[in-house]
Write a protein that holds these residues in place. Sequence first.
Motif, short mmCIF file in Angstrom:
data_model
loop_
_atom_site.label_atom_id
_atom_site.label_comp_id
_atom_site.label_asym_id
_atom_site.label_seq_id
_atom_site.Cartn_x
_atom_site.Cartn_y
_atom_site.Cartn_z
N PHE A 152 31.54 34.02 47.65
CA PHE A 152 32.26 33.59 48.91
C PHE A 152 33.54 33.17 48.16
N ASP A 153 34.69 33.84 48.67
CA ASP A 153 35.98 33.48 48.03
C ASP A 153 35.99 33.46 46.61
N GLY A 154 35.41 34.29 46.02
CA GLY A 154 35.35 34.37 44.52
C GLY A 154 34.36 33.69 43.90
N TRP A 155 33.81 32.76 44.44
CA TRP A 155 32.66 31.73 43.81
C TRP A 155 31.34 32.36 44.10
N GLY A 212 48.84 40.57 40.52
CA GLY A 212 48.52 41.76 41.25
C GLY A 212 47.68 41.48 42.47
N PRO A 213 47.35 42.50 43.35
CA PRO A 213 46.57 42.43 44.44
C PRO A 213 45.02 42.23 44.11
N VAL A 214 44.72 41.24 44.82
CA VAL A 214 43.21 40.76 45.10
C VAL A 214 42.52 41.52 45.84
N PRO A 215 41.30 42.36 45.70
CA PRO A 215 40.56 42.39 44.57
C PRO A 215 40.90 43.65 43.68
N ALA A 231 36.56 34.04 40.88
CA ALA A 231 36.99 35.29 40.27
C ALA A 231 38.52 36.14 41.04
N ASN A 232 38.57 35.33 42.15
CA ASN A 232 39.77 35.91 42.92
C ASN A 232 41.24 35.39 42.18
N ASP A 233 40.96 34.18 41.28
CA ASP A 233 42.21 33.80 40.58
C ASP A 233 42.30 34.05 39.18
N THR A 264 27.15 41.15 35.95
CA THR A 264 27.97 42.30 35.84
C THR A 264 27.67 43.15 37.03
N ILE A 265 26.64 43.33 37.28
CA ILE A 265 26.35 44.08 38.62
C ILE A 265 26.84 43.36 39.84
N ALA A 266 26.90 42.04 39.93
CA ALA A 266 27.19 41.14 41.19
C ALA A 266 28.75 41.65 41.32
#
Length: 198
Positions: free
Chosen positions: A4-7, A24-27, A92-94, A139-141
Amino acid sequence: MSFFDGWLPQAVRYDSPYFDARPGPVPDDITLLVVHNISLPCGQFGGPHVSDLFCGRIDYNTDPSFADLRGLKVSSHFFIRRDGRVIQYVSANDRAWHAGLSSFRGREKCNDFAIGVELEGSDFVAFEAAQYEALAALTIALQQHYPLTAVQGHEHIAPGRKTDPGPLFDWEHYQKLLKKAAMLVGASATLGFPVGLP
């Protein structure tokens, strides 16, 4: 696992102040996973010091070796404890500040397009089975939410400067677990691994 929002909701969350926006563009631009190891003091496990470092609250007087950390501003997206528990410090978005001077496939500044995962450990101690299991599941997630194309060790993107995750990290075992975890959720385990691995 979902995000959720990179968390990652399943992870323990400690917010680090050491991050900024990705250029760069996310994701779409998040294509690399970098595996590290860390322990503070080196070779000692289970304490609060790694989280304290990443969250900017470490007591430099706790251990003589911490003097070298004074003024250091570093973070990672994830930290996997010896028992497999996952802690997250940065979305992870940041952009977390984990790779430093680095390059991959001719592109500099890997922090711009990478997700960093620290394993509690050192270059001199084998990692625990629970850590490999957690890393494979994570990693899979991540692959299901970001267009990851490769996974590398810190040593591979900063050769001569970094040595982690080190000679005792079992890349082949990680690959096998990754394929197994992918099959369980019907995902793809296709990732580029360090040169020399099958």
